[in-house]
Design a protein around this motif. Structure first.
Motif, mmCIF file in Angstrom:
data_model
loop_
_atom_site.group_PDB
_atom_site.id
_atom_site.type_symbol
_atom_site.label_atom_id
_atom_site.label_comp_id
_atom_site.label_asym_id
_atom_site.label_seq_id
_atom_site.Cartn_x
_atom_site.Cartn_y
_atom_site.Cartn_z
ATOM 1 N N LEU A 14 0.821 -1.201 0.000
ATOM 2 C CA LEU A 14 0.000 0.000 0.000
ATOM 3 C C LEU A 14 0.858 1.255 0.000
ATOM 4 O O LEU A 14 0.534 2.249 -0.643
ATOM 5 N N LEU A 15 1.989 1.210 0.704
ATOM 6 C CA LEU A 15 2.877 2.361 0.736
ATOM 7 C C LEU A 15 3.452 2.647 -0.638
ATOM 8 O O LEU A 15 3.576 3.789 -1.056
ATOM 9 N N SER A 16 3.782 1.599 -1.388
ATOM 10 C CA SER A 16 4.304 1.799 -2.736
ATOM 11 C C SER A 16 3.270 2.479 -3.609
ATOM 12 O O SER A 16 3.576 3.373 -4.395
ATOM 13 N N VAL A 17 2.020 2.052 -3.490
ATOM 14 C CA VAL A 17 0.947 2.673 -4.258
ATOM 15 C C VAL A 17 0.818 4.142 -3.873
ATOM 16 O O VAL A 17 0.669 5.022 -4.724
ATOM 17 N N ALA A 18 0.910 4.424 -2.567
ATOM 18 C CA ALA A 18 0.797 5.807 -2.103
ATOM 19 C C ALA A 18 1.917 6.654 -2.645
ATOM 20 O O ALA A 18 1.709 7.807 -3.027
ATOM 21 N N ALA A 19 3.127 6.103 -2.684
ATOM 22 C CA ALA A 19 4.271 6.867 -3.170
ATOM 23 C C ALA A 19 4.076 7.263 -4.624
ATOM 24 O O ALA A 19 4.382 8.391 -5.028
ATOM 25 N N VAL A 20 3.547 6.344 -5.437
ATOM 26 C CA VAL A 20 3.298 6.650 -6.838
ATOM 27 C C VAL A 20 2.269 7.768 -6.954
ATOM 28 O O VAL A 20 2.408 8.706 -7.741
ATOM 29 N N SER A 21 1.221 7.677 -6.135
ATOM 30 C CA SER A 21 0.174 8.702 -6.183
ATOM 31 C C SER A 21 0.727 10.061 -5.791
ATOM 32 O O SER A 21 0.393 11.078 -6.388
ATOM 33 N N LEU A 22 1.591 10.083 -4.776
ATOM 34 C CA LEU A 22 2.140 11.352 -4.327
ATOM 35 C C LEU A 22 3.045 11.966 -5.377
ATOM 36 O O LEU A 22 3.023 13.164 -5.604
ATOM 37 N N LEU A 23 3.847 11.136 -6.057
ATOM 38 C CA LEU A 23 4.719 11.654 -7.098
ATOM 39 C C LEU A 23 3.913 12.225 -8.250
ATOM 40 O O LEU A 23 4.252 13.245 -8.845
ATOM 41 N N ALA A 24 2.809 11.579 -8.553
ATOM 42 C CA ALA A 24 1.978 12.041 -9.663
ATOM 43 C C ALA A 24 1.286 13.345 -9.324
ATOM 44 O O ALA A 24 1.020 14.170 -10.190
ATOM 45 N N GLY A 25 0.997 13.542 -8.041
ATOM 46 C CA GLY A 25 0.216 14.726 -7.673
ATOM 47 C C GLY A 25 1.037 15.869 -7.158
ATOM 48 O O GLY A 25 0.489 16.882 -6.772
ATOM 49 N N CYS A 26 2.388 15.763 -7.093
ATOM 50 C CA CYS A 26 3.173 16.840 -6.501
ATOM 51 C C CYS A 26 3.052 18.106 -7.308
ATOM 52 O O CYS A 26 3.195 18.100 -8.495
ATOM 53 N N GLY A 27 3.019 18.771 -7.158
ATOM 54 C CA GLY A 27 3.032 20.058 -7.771
ATOM 55 C C GLY A 27 3.471 21.168 -6.723
ATOM 56 O O GLY A 27 3.836 20.821 -5.642
ATOM 57 N N ASP A 145 3.005 14.697 3.005
ATOM 58 C CA ASP A 145 3.199 13.487 2.204
ATOM 59 C C ASP A 145 3.256 12.249 3.095
ATOM 60 O O ASP A 145 2.689 11.196 2.762
ATOM 61 N N ALA A 146 3.948 12.350 4.221
ATOM 62 C CA ALA A 146 4.034 11.212 5.133
ATOM 63 C C ALA A 146 2.664 10.854 5.677
ATOM 64 O O ALA A 146 2.309 9.666 5.787
ATOM 65 N N SER A 147 1.875 11.868 6.008
ATOM 66 C CA SER A 147 0.521 11.628 6.506
ATOM 67 C C SER A 147 -0.303 10.864 5.479
ATOM 68 O O SER A 147 -0.985 9.880 5.808
ATOM 69 N N ALA A 148 -0.230 11.295 4.217
ATOM 70 C CA ALA A 148 -1.005 10.635 3.162
ATOM 71 C C ALA A 148 -0.540 9.204 2.941
ATOM 72 O O ALA A 148 -1.359 8.279 2.787
ATOM 73 N N ALA A 149 0.767 8.999 2.920
ATOM 74 C CA ALA A 149 1.298 7.657 2.665
ATOM 75 C C ALA A 149 0.960 6.698 3.795
ATOM 76 O O ALA A 149 0.585 5.539 3.555
ATOM 77 N N LEU A 150 1.079 7.148 5.037
ATOM 78 C CA LEU A 150 0.772 6.285 6.176
ATOM 79 C C LEU A 150 -0.717 5.960 6.236
ATOM 80 O O LEU A 150 -1.111 4.834 6.556
#
Length: 336
Positions: A14-27, A145-150
């Motif tokens: 799940l953390l890997s999925v979150a990391a991908v989502s965060l990278l895609a949404g960084c702005g 980002d840490a909050s979202a990933a956790l």
């Protein structure tokens, strides 16, 4: 990092999925009562608990009383310790172990895991500690980002979004954390102590006719900054009978300050805030400037070094002592 149990393996996925989502949404800091809102102060915690969290789309869901709490922000760490003690706390930032930024150093010295200064919380590392609750102030991108990933990894995360910028923010956060930890009575006691203490100081300075302008200058990351209205210290200066000189000079947010800007602000008093524990020498790049040394505030000895521990959100109930200290400096004859 390898996890041996199926539950931890699922969290890693799940953390890997979150990391991908965060990278895609960084702005305004006007001094007000710190009493929490009725909706926050009346509900009784009972597990399982579904707790609405301001600024968050989903409630915090806790199946049972948290016994392994990872606190990723120093202000929240102080609140947790004040509410339930250090027993269930398994991680804190290193700033919670430094006297300049913590009033509870002895307690936090015994916490098993420490997050170094200047390092964003690593979600995978936090997961390896197996917390059943994470508490974080979403002040910076890394914390957000840490909050979202956790959260995506299935860990209950209490994310505080008001940044502890006013006394009421402090009260609201203490109340919210108290509800999550089934410590509402203790939270109400702490909020009452803060509220009554601040009210007493405001009453003492209510009759002052002159409110000195105060330039608030913290040291952070090897630089000297000037603080505008977006910090708790500005609200404390206001409550103590002063005026934030940076606001009068047109500053709207905390930023690095130059000697020229200090001279242009020409404050009545200068408040040096030692966040790093480095002492007065850490302000020398600004304060040793010849033009700054000629300012009336400097020439007349109206410069004082304060520890951040009691005048930032990290102070908890000790904010009252910090406010008294500021008021006594600004108005020594009125607050005797």
């Amino acid at each position: 990092m390898m996890f041996t149990s199926p539950g931890r393996a699922a969290r890693r996925l799940l953390l890997s999925v979150a990391a991908v989502s965060l990278l895609a949404g960084c702005g305004s800091t006007q001094a007000t009562s710190t009493q929490a809102t009725p909706a926050q102060a009346t509900s009784t915690a009972a597990y399982p608990l579904s707790l609405p969290v301001p600024g968050q789309d989903q409630p915090l869901v806790l199946k049972s009383r948290p016994e392994r709490i990872a606190v990723l922000s120093p202000d929240a760490a102080t609140a947790v310790d004040e509410l339930v003690g250090i027993g269930p706390v398994i991680a804190v930032p290193s700033s919670s172990q430094r006297p300049s930024t913590s009033v509870r150093v002895q307690d936090f010295a015994h916490v098993p895991h420490v997050i170094p200064d200047g390092v964003n919380p690593d979600p995978e590392q936090v997961l390896s500690w197996n917390p059943d609750l994470v508490v974080v102030t979403a002040r910076h991108t890394g914390e957000t980002d840490a909050s979202a990933a956790l959260t995506q990894a299935g860990v209950p995360v209490l994310t505080l979004t008001n940044n502890w910028q006013t006394p009421k923010d402090v009260a609201d956060n203490i109340t919210l954390i108290g509800r999550a930890l089934d410590a509402e009575a203790k939270a109400a006691e702490l909020v009452s102590r803060i509220d009554s203490g601040m009210a007493a100081v405001r009453e003492q300075v209510a009759s002052v006719t002159e409110r000195p302008s105060v330039l608030i200058m913290p040291n952070m990351g090897g630089k000297v900054y000037v603080s505008a209205t977006n910090v708790l210290t500005s609200a404390l200066v206001d409550a103590a009978g002063g005026v934030n000189a940076a606001v009068e000079a047109g500053y709207t947010h905390t930023m690095p300050v130059s000697p020229e800007q200090v001279v242009a602000a020409d404050p009545d008093m200068i408040m040096l805030i030692d966040v790093m524990g480095a002492g007065e020498k850490s302000f020398s790049a600004v304060m040793d400037n010849p033009a700054v040394r000629k300012l009336p505030a400097v020439r007349d000895g109206k410069v004082r070094l304060f520890s951040a521990s009691k005048i930032y959100g990290i102070g908890g109930v000790e904010l009252v002592d910090g406010l008294k200290d500021i008021a006594g400096w600004l108005h020594p004859t009125t607050t005797r």
